[in-house]
Design an enzyme around this catalytic site. Structure first.
Site, mmCIF file in Angstrom:
data_model
loop_
_atom_site.group_PDB
_atom_site.id
_atom_site.type_symbol
_atom_site.label_atom_id
_atom_site.label_comp_id
_atom_site.label_asym_id
_atom_site.label_seq_id
_atom_site.Cartn_x
_atom_site.Cartn_y
_atom_site.Cartn_z
ATOM 1 N N ARG A 238 0.850 -1.174 0.000
ATOM 2 C CA ARG A 238 0.000 0.000 0.000
ATOM 3 C C ARG A 238 0.897 1.239 0.000
ATOM 4 O O ARG A 238 1.926 1.268 0.683
ATOM 5 C CB ARG A 238 -0.912 0.027 1.228
ATOM 6 C CG ARG A 238 -2.128 -0.884 1.121
ATOM 7 C CD ARG A 238 -3.103 -0.394 0.048
ATOM 8 N NE ARG A 238 -4.293 -1.232 -0.058
ATOM 9 C CZ ARG A 238 -4.447 -2.223 -0.950
ATOM 10 N NH1 ARG A 238 -3.486 -2.526 -1.806
ATOM 11 N NH2 ARG A 238 -5.574 -2.896 -0.993
ATOM 12 N N GLU A 267 -2.700 8.030 -4.079
ATOM 13 C CA GLU A 267 -3.125 7.595 -5.422
ATOM 14 C C GLU A 267 -4.337 8.393 -5.884
ATOM 15 O O GLU A 267 -5.222 8.651 -5.076
ATOM 16 C CB GLU A 267 -3.478 6.093 -5.390
ATOM 17 C CG GLU A 267 -2.238 5.246 -5.321
ATOM 18 C CD GLU A 267 -2.521 3.743 -5.311
ATOM 19 O OE1 GLU A 267 -3.618 3.322 -5.738
ATOM 20 O OE2 GLU A 267 -1.633 3.009 -4.877
ATOM 21 N N HIS A 285 -0.482 0.613 -9.903
ATOM 22 C CA HIS A 285 -1.180 -0.331 -8.997
ATOM 23 C C HIS A 285 -1.707 -1.536 -9.802
ATOM 24 O O HIS A 285 -2.917 -1.798 -9.835
ATOM 25 C CB HIS A 285 -2.323 0.382 -8.261
ATOM 26 C CG HIS A 285 -2.708 -0.305 -6.974
ATOM 27 N ND1 HIS A 285 -3.162 0.374 -5.876
ATOM 28 C CD2 HIS A 285 -2.710 -1.618 -6.631
ATOM 29 C CE1 HIS A 285 -3.441 -0.488 -4.905
ATOM 30 N NE2 HIS A 285 -3.166 -1.710 -5.341
HETATM 31 C C1 DGY Z 1 -5.501 -5.652 -3.463
HETATM 32 O O1 DGY Z 1 -6.209 -6.596 -3.856
HETATM 33 O O2 DGY Z 1 -5.551 -5.242 -2.307
HETATM 34 C C2 DGY Z 1 -4.552 -5.045 -4.442
HETATM 35 O O3 DGY Z 1 -4.004 -3.888 -4.021
HETATM 36 C C3 DGY Z 1 -5.135 -4.951 -5.819
HETATM 37 O O4 DGY Z 1 -5.111 -6.240 -6.283
#
Ligand code: DGY
Length: 326
Positions: A238, A267, A285
């Site tokens: 993240r 983001e 991402h």
């Molecule tokens: C998630 O699933 O948490 C990712 O960041 C996107 O696949």
């Protein structure tokens, strides 16, 4: 019989639509970017919600949707969902664990290799038409094989990244709130160390922690200072785990050798100082973005919704116990 009404914030893949359409009356968002106002409007009279990690399921949304019984995010990370607030409103929250681990681990490795071996610089050079032929010191990068890989967060994805390191004869260090069982450490040839040692000894650091108060800005100025000047950072977890301003400063001052980031602190914005750096790779991402995996994620979310309305416990319910679901 009237079918329950679901709002899906995306069109989803056909395999997931087929499941949802069989059981529900589904309002699929058709526009480009879903605004918060549109989200609140469309969810207001719905029994269920299928959403993405970019959509916040919080007190405001839950209060605006009194009939809502489930919020199914098509993501493994669920920092977009206020789970205690869902529990308070008797809404089941679900995510999509397990199906994206290897795809994400593959991509962490894609980034790791690309940043160490300066792949994008090589590609741009070729496309510019200015390459004059081979020379000894062109685009020399860092070796990967035989180096030390530090993994922060040793869940399914972190372990997948470690498993891939076996083929590169790497030493693997890891840190996690919970130490892995001895057989896992042995199989993956991974050594549990404290964060401090991991920062100091790793040639590559790959992040696989969830976003929690303890992990926000884990990659801070202080921790960047501990890293080797030759080390690379890879983030597919993240964005807010990394203090982007501190990272930009560390790169500018030669404190580390490079970074490859798939996720960002704010983001879709990226810290402007990172945008122009050649020692940084930026991707939107996309670590879980294989067609197979994204389809599986959407299907999993759909199946969670079906389970609830068939009176079963959704397989990936995050608050099943809190809600007393059997
Ligand atoms: C998630 O699933 O948490 C990712 O960041 C996107 O696949």
């Amino acid at each position: 019989m009237i079918k329950p009404a679901i709002f899906s914030t995306r069109q989803l893949f056909q395999a997931a639509r087929t499941i949802l359409d069989e059981h529900f009356q589904v309002d699929y968002w058709k526009g480009d970017k879903l605004s918060r106002a549109d989200l609140l409007k469309h969810v207001a009279d719905k029994d269920g919600l299928v959403c993405l990690l970019t959509e916040k399921v919080d007190e405001e949304l839950l209060s605006a949707a009194p009939k809502l019984r489930i919020a199914a995010t098509v993501s493994v990370g669920y920092d977009n969902i206020d789970v205690p607030a869902c529990t308070k409103h008797k809404v089941v929250a679900t995510n999509t664990p397990g199906v994206l681990d290897d795809t994400t681990a593959d991509f962490a490795w894609t980034l790791l290799m690309a940043v160490a071996r300066r792949l994008l610089e090589g590609d741009s050079w070729m496309r510019s038409g200015t390459w004059n032929g081979w020379d000894l010191d062109q685009l020399v990068g860092g070796d990967v094989w035989g180096k030390t890989l530090g993994i922060l967060g040793f869940g399914r994805i972190g372990r997948g990244v470690a498993r891939r390191a076996l083929g590169f004869q790497m030493r693997v260090l890891y840190n996690d709130a919970v130490r892995a069982p001895a057989d896992v450490e042995k199989e993956l040839n991974a050594e549990f160390v404290d964060r401090d040692r991991l920062f100091r000894e790793s040639d590559f650091i790959s992040l696989h922690v969830p976003l929690l108060p303890d992990t926000r800005h884990l990659i801070s100025k202080d921790n960047l200072e501990k890293m080797k000047r030759t080390a690379f950072l890879v983030n597919t977890s993240r964005g807010p785990v990394v203090d982007e301003a501190a990272l930009a400063e560390a790169l500018e001052n030669g404190k580390i050798a490079g970074a490859a980031l798939d996720v960002f602190e704010h983001e879709p914005k990226v810290h402007p100082a990172l945008l122009t750096r050649k020692d940084v790779i930026l991707t939107p991402h996309m670590a879980s973005a294989s067609l197979d995996t994204r389809t599986k994620m959407a299907v999993m979310a759909a199946n969670n919704v079906v389970a609830l309305f068939e009176g079963r416990r959704p397989p990936n319910a995050l608050n099943a116990d809190a809600l007393g679901l059997k």
